[in-house]
Design an enzyme around this catalytic site. Structure first.
Site, PDB file in Angstrom:
ATOM      1  N   HIS A 141      42.332 -34.219  47.259  1.00  0.00           N
ATOM      2  CA  HIS A 141      43.744 -33.926  46.895  1.00  0.00           C
ATOM      3  C   HIS A 141      44.595 -34.252  47.820  1.00  0.00           C
ATOM      4  O   HIS A 141      44.599 -34.728  48.627  1.00  0.00           O
ATOM      5  CB  HIS A 141      43.841 -32.824  46.457  1.00  0.00           C
ATOM      6  CG  HIS A 141      45.015 -32.689  45.851  1.00  0.00           C
ATOM      7  ND1 HIS A 141      45.106 -32.748  44.270  1.00  0.00           N
ATOM      8  CD2 HIS A 141      46.419 -32.529  46.249  1.00  0.00           C
ATOM      9  CE1 HIS A 141      46.701 -32.408  44.310  1.00  0.00           C
ATOM     10  NE2 HIS A 141      47.451 -32.361  45.346  1.00  0.00           N
ATOM     11  N   ASN A 190      35.963 -35.170  43.477  1.00  0.00           N
ATOM     12  CA  ASN A 190      36.112 -36.627  44.671  1.00  0.00           C
ATOM     13  C   ASN A 190      36.903 -36.494  45.758  1.00  0.00           C
ATOM     14  O   ASN A 190      37.440 -37.269  46.499  1.00  0.00           O
ATOM     15  CB  ASN A 190      36.968 -37.531  43.353  1.00  0.00           C
ATOM     16  CG  ASN A 190      38.213 -36.741  43.184  1.00  0.00           C
ATOM     17  OD1 ASN A 190      38.529 -36.049  43.621  1.00  0.00           O
ATOM     18  ND2 ASN A 190      38.753 -37.046  42.291  1.00  0.00           N
ATOM     19  N   TYR A 216      46.668 -26.111  39.594  1.00  0.00           N
ATOM     20  CA  TYR A 216      45.882 -27.629  38.410  1.00  0.00           C
ATOM     21  C   TYR A 216      47.007 -26.881  37.407  1.00  0.00           C
ATOM     22  O   TYR A 216      45.874 -27.338  36.416  1.00  0.00           O
ATOM     23  CB  TYR A 216      45.365 -27.138  38.287  1.00  0.00           C
ATOM     24  CG  TYR A 216      44.143 -28.318  39.710  1.00  0.00           C
ATOM     25  CD1 TYR A 216      44.854 -29.851  40.085  1.00  0.00           C
ATOM     26  CD2 TYR A 216      42.822 -28.136  40.151  1.00  0.00           C
ATOM     27  CE1 TYR A 216      44.067 -30.558  40.575  1.00  0.00           C
ATOM     28  CE2 TYR A 216      42.624 -28.707  41.230  1.00  0.00           C
ATOM     29  CZ  TYR A 216      43.119 -29.869  41.689  1.00  0.00           C
ATOM     30  OH  TYR A 216      42.865 -31.047  42.435  1.00  0.00           O
ATOM     31  N   LYS A 254      38.415 -31.216  49.278  1.00  0.00           N
ATOM     32  CA  LYS A 254      37.576 -30.315  48.789  1.00  0.00           C
ATOM     33  C   LYS A 254      35.802 -30.065  49.040  1.00  0.00           C
ATOM     34  O   LYS A 254      34.957 -30.807  49.829  1.00  0.00           O
ATOM     35  CB  LYS A 254      37.248 -31.389  47.300  1.00  0.00           C
ATOM     36  CG  LYS A 254      39.035 -31.562  46.074  1.00  0.00           C
ATOM     37  CD  LYS A 254      38.901 -32.756  45.405  1.00  0.00           C
ATOM     38  CE  LYS A 254      40.552 -33.499  44.725  1.00  0.00           C
ATOM     39  NZ  LYS A 254      40.533 -33.026  43.568  1.00  0.00           N
ATOM     40  N   GLU A 301      53.465 -27.607  46.229  1.00  0.00           N
ATOM     41  CA  GLU A 301      52.120 -28.141  46.693  1.00  0.00           C
ATOM     42  C   GLU A 301      51.976 -27.302  48.475  1.00  0.00           C
ATOM     43  O   GLU A 301      51.430 -26.496  48.445  1.00  0.00           O
ATOM     44  CB  GLU A 301      50.958 -29.714  47.192  1.00  0.00           C
ATOM     45  CG  GLU A 301      51.636 -29.505  45.192  1.00  0.00           C
ATOM     46  CD  GLU A 301      49.917 -30.192  45.595  1.00  0.00           C
ATOM     47  OE1 GLU A 301      50.320 -30.870  43.361  1.00  0.00           O
ATOM     48  OE2 GLU A 301      50.653 -31.567  46.215  1.00  0.00           O
TER      49      GLU A 301
END
Ligand code: ADP
Ligand code: MG
Length: 140
Positions: free
Chosen positions: A117, A114, A51, A11, A128
């Protein structure tokens, strides 16, 4: 144990701090192979689509802002039990709850930023991976 593939994203909080290699070392040390990888800037539409399942959650807008705030590295990881293994290596969503030595414990800034993913099921991994990669881009 079956060989599986899972979708991983490094990320923007991690790419911003130049942690791509450090995160990748965690995957490789755990026996996961990076069989596809590209650094991209997500569009707003791409982030929202990715998302979509979280659309009704209060953090959805902020999450899409964050995910488009800088480059991400999208990857396919392959290995025995790769989906569960990657979730283990990542650690809990909230770094305060993440186990010692996990990526999120080591690197995450907070519950939103964080660092990584990872797909949470075989069904979602397939969806995905297709979201970001052509079959020809995945070389195992
Ligand atoms: P995970 O990434 O561990 O599968 P979720 O699928 O529940 O976690 O959430 C997707 C992402 O949304 C998280 O990785 C995190 O970036 C963000 N997120 C989750 N919960 C929160 C929250 N309470 N506040 C802000 N952001 C959140
Ligand atoms: Mg999730």
């Amino acid at each position: 144990m079956a060989v599986e593939r899972t979708l991983s994203i490094i990320k923007p909080d991690a790419t911003r701090r130049n942690l791509t290699g450090a995160v990748n070392k965690c995957f490789e040390d755990a026996g996961l192979r990076i069989v596809a990888q590209k650094r991209i800037q997500l569009s707003r539409a791409q982030a929202e689509g990715f998302y979509e399942v979280h659309k009704e959650r209060p953090f959805y807008g902020d999450l899409c802002d964050f995910m488009t705030s800088g480059p991400v590295v999208v990857q396919v990881l392959e290995g025995d039990d790769a989906i569960a293994k990657n979730r283990e290596v990542m650690g809990a969503t909230n770094p305060d709850d993440a186990a010692e030595g996990t990526i999120r414990k080591l690197f995450a800034e907070n519950i939103e930023a964080n660092s990584v993913h990872g797909s949470d099921s075989a069904e979602n991994a397939a969806i995905e991976i297709k979201y970001f990669f052509e079959d020809s881009e995945i070389v195992g």
